[in-house]
Design an enzyme around this catalytic site. Structure first.
Site, mmCIF file in Angstrom:
data_model
loop_
_atom_site.group_PDB
_atom_site.id
_atom_site.type_symbol
_atom_site.label_atom_id
_atom_site.label_comp_id
_atom_site.label_asym_id
_atom_site.label_seq_id
_atom_site.Cartn_x
_atom_site.Cartn_y
_atom_site.Cartn_z
ATOM 1 C CB THR A 125 -0.903 0.005 1.253
ATOM 2 O OG1 THR A 125 -1.532 1.276 1.363
ATOM 3 C CG2 THR A 125 -0.107 -0.245 2.532
ATOM 4 C CG ASP A 126 -1.082 4.983 -1.006
ATOM 5 O OD1 ASP A 126 -1.618 4.395 -0.038
ATOM 6 O OD2 ASP A 126 -1.698 5.828 -1.696
ATOM 7 C CD GLU A 127 -3.157 3.578 4.663
ATOM 8 O OE1 GLU A 127 -2.878 3.466 5.854
ATOM 9 O OE2 GLU A 127 -4.314 3.525 4.218
ATOM 10 C CE1 TYR A 153 -3.416 -2.507 6.003
ATOM 11 C CE2 TYR A 153 -3.086 -0.182 5.486
ATOM 12 C CZ TYR A 153 -3.275 -1.485 5.066
ATOM 13 O OH TYR A 153 -3.312 -1.780 3.732
ATOM 14 C CE LYS A 157 -0.249 -4.450 3.131
ATOM 15 N NZ LYS A 157 -0.715 -5.780 2.631
HETATM 16 P P1 NAD Z 1 -10.059 -6.968 2.738
HETATM 17 O O1 NAD Z 1 -10.007 -6.682 4.189
HETATM 18 O O2 NAD Z 1 -11.296 -6.650 1.959
HETATM 19 O O3 NAD Z 1 -9.758 -8.516 2.487
HETATM 20 C C1 NAD Z 1 -8.767 -9.205 3.168
HETATM 21 C C2 NAD Z 1 -9.009 -10.696 2.954
HETATM 22 O O4 NAD Z 1 -7.945 -11.409 3.613
HETATM 23 C C3 NAD Z 1 -10.325 -11.209 3.555
HETATM 24 O O5 NAD Z 1 -10.986 -12.052 2.653
HETATM 25 C C4 NAD Z 1 -9.886 -11.980 4.793
HETATM 26 O O6 NAD Z 1 -10.745 -13.049 5.127
HETATM 27 C C5 NAD Z 1 -8.511 -12.474 4.361
HETATM 28 N N1 NAD Z 1 -7.635 -12.750 5.511
HETATM 29 C C6 NAD Z 1 -7.427 -11.972 6.594
HETATM 30 N N2 NAD Z 1 -6.572 -12.566 7.439
HETATM 31 C C7 NAD Z 1 -6.195 -13.740 6.847
HETATM 32 C C8 NAD Z 1 -5.312 -14.791 7.222
HETATM 33 N N3 NAD Z 1 -4.636 -14.751 8.376
HETATM 34 N N4 NAD Z 1 -5.171 -15.832 6.384
HETATM 35 C C9 NAD Z 1 -5.862 -15.883 5.216
HETATM 36 N N5 NAD Z 1 -6.715 -14.929 4.823
HETATM 37 C C10 NAD Z 1 -6.876 -13.862 5.626
HETATM 38 O O7 NAD Z 1 -8.792 -6.231 2.118
HETATM 39 P P2 NAD Z 1 -8.629 -5.519 0.706
HETATM 40 O O8 NAD Z 1 -9.108 -4.126 0.807
HETATM 41 O O9 NAD Z 1 -9.133 -6.404 -0.350
HETATM 42 O O10 NAD Z 1 -7.039 -5.458 0.633
HETATM 43 C C11 NAD Z 1 -6.294 -6.518 0.054
HETATM 44 C C12 NAD Z 1 -4.822 -6.183 0.129
HETATM 45 O O11 NAD Z 1 -4.564 -4.967 -0.536
HETATM 46 C C13 NAD Z 1 -4.317 -6.005 1.558
HETATM 47 O O12 NAD Z 1 -3.036 -6.575 1.642
HETATM 48 C C14 NAD Z 1 -4.255 -4.501 1.733
HETATM 49 O O13 NAD Z 1 -3.255 -4.153 2.664
HETATM 50 C C15 NAD Z 1 -3.898 -4.049 0.330
HETATM 51 N N6 NAD Z 1 -4.348 -2.698 -0.034
HETATM 52 C C16 NAD Z 1 -5.679 -2.363 0.043
HETATM 53 C C17 NAD Z 1 -6.076 -1.091 -0.386
HETATM 54 C C18 NAD Z 1 -7.525 -0.670 -0.357
HETATM 55 O O14 NAD Z 1 -7.816 0.484 -0.708
HETATM 56 N N7 NAD Z 1 -8.469 -1.517 0.009
HETATM 57 C C19 NAD Z 1 -5.139 -0.179 -0.869
HETATM 58 C C20 NAD Z 1 -3.794 -0.563 -0.888
HETATM 59 C C21 NAD Z 1 -3.423 -1.824 -0.499
HETATM 60 O O1 TDX Z 2 -16.321 6.719 8.411
HETATM 61 C C1 TDX Z 2 -15.302 7.179 7.844
HETATM 62 N N1 TDX Z 2 -15.160 8.535 7.728
HETATM 63 C C2 TDX Z 2 -14.072 9.125 7.162
HETATM 64 O O2 TDX Z 2 -13.998 10.349 7.085
HETATM 65 C C3 TDX Z 2 -14.258 6.333 7.315
HETATM 66 C C4 TDX Z 2 -14.366 4.847 7.406
HETATM 67 C C5 TDX Z 2 -13.170 6.944 6.733
HETATM 68 N N2 TDX Z 2 -13.063 8.298 6.682
HETATM 69 C C6 TDX Z 2 -11.860 8.890 6.053
HETATM 70 C C7 TDX Z 2 -10.533 8.388 6.580
HETATM 71 C C8 TDX Z 2 -9.645 8.467 5.368
HETATM 72 O O3 TDX Z 2 -9.076 9.763 5.276
HETATM 73 O O4 TDX Z 2 -11.893 8.538 4.670
HETATM 74 C C9 TDX Z 2 -10.567 8.249 4.178
HETATM 75 C C10 TDX Z 2 -10.551 6.830 3.643
HETATM 76 O O5 TDX Z 2 -10.693 5.966 4.769
HETATM 77 P P1 TDX Z 2 -10.686 4.373 4.607
HETATM 78 O O6 TDX Z 2 -11.712 3.985 3.616
HETATM 79 O O7 TDX Z 2 -10.710 3.780 5.966
HETATM 80 O O8 TDX Z 2 -9.282 4.129 3.882
HETATM 81 P P2 TDX Z 2 -7.768 4.516 4.290
HETATM 82 O O9 TDX Z 2 -7.606 4.667 5.751
HETATM 83 O O10 TDX Z 2 -7.339 5.648 3.411
HETATM 84 O O11 TDX Z 2 -7.010 3.148 3.857
HETATM 85 C C11 TDX Z 2 -7.372 2.453 2.638
HETATM 86 O O12 TDX Z 2 -6.442 2.729 1.625
HETATM 87 C C12 TDX Z 2 -5.138 2.223 1.789
HETATM 88 C C13 TDX Z 2 -7.444 0.944 2.883
HETATM 89 O O13 TDX Z 2 -8.388 0.669 3.889
HETATM 90 C C14 TDX Z 2 -6.094 0.381 3.218
HETATM 91 O O14 TDX Z 2 -6.173 -1.033 3.332
HETATM 92 C C15 TDX Z 2 -5.132 0.743 2.101
HETATM 93 O O15 TDX Z 2 -3.843 0.310 2.384
#
Ligand code: NAD
Ligand code: TDX
Length: 346
Positions: A125-127, A153, A157
């Site tokens: 992730t970019d985080e 988190y 990562k």
């Molecule tokens: P998500 O939370 O929707 O899904 C995570 C999945 O992993 C779930 O199906 C969960 O059951 C499974 N899981 C959790 N713990 C596990 C374990 N111990 N063993 C096997 N499976 C397990 O997450 P997402 O948003 O789909 O993110 C997927 C990946 O992308 C993550 O690595 C996250 O850090 C990365 N990522 C997400 C975002 C975003 O915006 N959602 C952005 C950048 C990076």
């Molecule tokens: O109720 C809310 N109100 C609000 O203002 C929630 C849930 C979020 N927010 C804000 C927080 C953040 O600035 O919105 C922005 C986005 O929040 P999230 O959807 O929780 O995402 P973020 O924290 O940016 O992280 C996401 O992007 C990077 C993913 O959850 C991560 O897994 C990924 O690595």
């Protein structure tokens, strides 16, 4: 190729499994997922009977189980999506983030090394780069930006990324890493900003915006992310990190206002609540490397992508309503009544 996709019942992993199973009938996709609160097999209904798809329930941090699975299956490639992914949950309970995101990655790396996996891709992730100031729009994250994390988190990562790079340097493992910006699109769990706001607006409930809503996120449609990972898996250079993002920065308030406009709901639904602890200000990706090396170009910009996404939530109410009526509703109560005591969100 036989490809292990971990976390394939989650948001991005689920979209990736759907993409790969349909795109490459000659490849076999094994989806390993622990089915935590975030895992939902309903996402995968359309592929569950396909001959090139298989689901295995299990924990990536379970060493004995993973070793046996790798021995039995002899994977050619591994794409690791499995993670605890919600920043707010990592602030309330960091332990599981360390276990799944760091230990789980190490267990997968060990098995990949032992059984000669030819490609290991880590979805990051970019985080991991921390945040950028709101008043320096000229700054972007490149692959050389130092790691500088804010939340448990993002720290977990970053720890995983460092392990992946260490296994490359020390054991010459064939690894790649991608670091993407915020994803959105179909099958996004409704605890994250965009699906939370869509589902609540559709129910005429208040929309909890943290702080002043001025934090900026760089939105990437999940389809474009899946295409990018597929490209890296097949053509990315070993040992390299690739940033993925499409220059779609919006403040959170702009995102929420767009959703309200599209759904024809009033802005009076917006409710400003206590800010997230350590809240990152701005994320913004410089995608030059993946664009020039792998010719990746996103299909969606935010304006087209958010319309498509909202339409998907309108067309697939059963998918997210099932989630809202389950365990998620208990989590929601804890998150917004205990953590944000000052605000009342109905
Ligand atoms: P998500 O939370 O929707 O899904 C995570 C999945 O992993 C779930 O199906 C969960 O059951 C499974 N899981 C959790 N713990 C596990 C374990 N111990 N063993 C096997 N499976 C397990 O997450 P997402 O948003 O789909 O993110 C997927 C990946 O992308 C993550 O690595 C996250 O850090 C990365 N990522 C997400 C975002 C975003 O915006 N959602 C952005 C950048 C990076
Ligand atoms: O109720 C809310 N109100 C609000 O203002 C929630 C849930 C979020 N927010 C804000 C927080 C953040 O600035 O919105 C922005 C986005 O929040 P999230 O959807 O929780 O995402 P973020 O924290 O940016 O992280 C996401 O992007 C990077 C993913 O959850 C991560 O897994 C990924 O690595």
């Amino acid at each position: 190729m036989k490809i292990l996709v971990t976390g394939g019942a989650g948001f991005i992993g689920g979209n990736f499994v759907l993409y790969m199973v349909n795109q490459y009938p000659e490849d076999t996709i094994v989806n390993l997922d622990a089915l935590t609160y975030a895992g939902n097999l309903e996402t995968l209904k359309s592929v569950e009977d396909k001959p090139n798809y298989k689901f295995v329930k299990g924990d990536i941090a379970d060493h004995a189980f993973i070793d046996q699975l790798f021995k039995d299956e002899q994977f050619d490639a591994v794409v690791n999506f499995a993670a605890e992914s919600h920043v707010d949950r990592s602030i309330t309970d960091p332990g599981i983030f360390v276990k799944t995101n760091i230990l789980g990655t190490q267990v997968l790396l060990d098995a990949s090394k032992k059984y000669g996996v030819k490609r290991y891709h880590q979805v990051s992730t970019d985080e991991v780069y921390g945040d950028l100031p709101l008043d320096r729009l000229d700054l972007f994250f490149t692959e050389e930006t130092p790691l500088h994390t804010s939340s448990p988190y993002s720290a977990s990562k970053a720890g995983a990324d460092l392990l992946v790079l260490a296994y490359h340097r020390t054991f010459q493992m064939p690894v790649t890493i991608s670091r993407c910006s915020n994803n959105y699109g179909p099958y996004h769990f409704p605890e994250k900003l965009i699906p939370l706001m869509i589902s609540r607006a559709l129910n005429d409930q208040s929309l909890p915006v943290y702080g002043k809503g001025e934090n900026v996120r760089d939105w990437l449609h999940v389809y474009d992310h899946c295409v990018a990972i597929d490209l890296i898996l097949r053509r990315g250079r070993i040992g390299e990190v690739y940033n993925i993002g499409g220059h779609n920065e919006r403040t959170n308030l702009e995102v929420v206002q767009t959703i309200l406009r599209e759904l024809n709901r009033p802005e009076t639904l917006i409710q400003y609540v206590t800010d997230r602890k350590g809240h990152d200000l701005r994320y913004a990706i410089d995608p030059t490397k993946i664009e020039t090396e792998l010719n990746w170009k996103p299909k969606y910009n935010f304006d087209t992508g958010i319309k498509q996404t909202i339409q998907w939530y309108l067309d697939n109410k059963a998918w997210w309503q099932n989630i809202l009526s389950g365990e998620y509703s208990h989590y929601f109560e804890n998150q917004y009544t205990d953590l944000h005591k000052k605000s009342t969100v109905r």
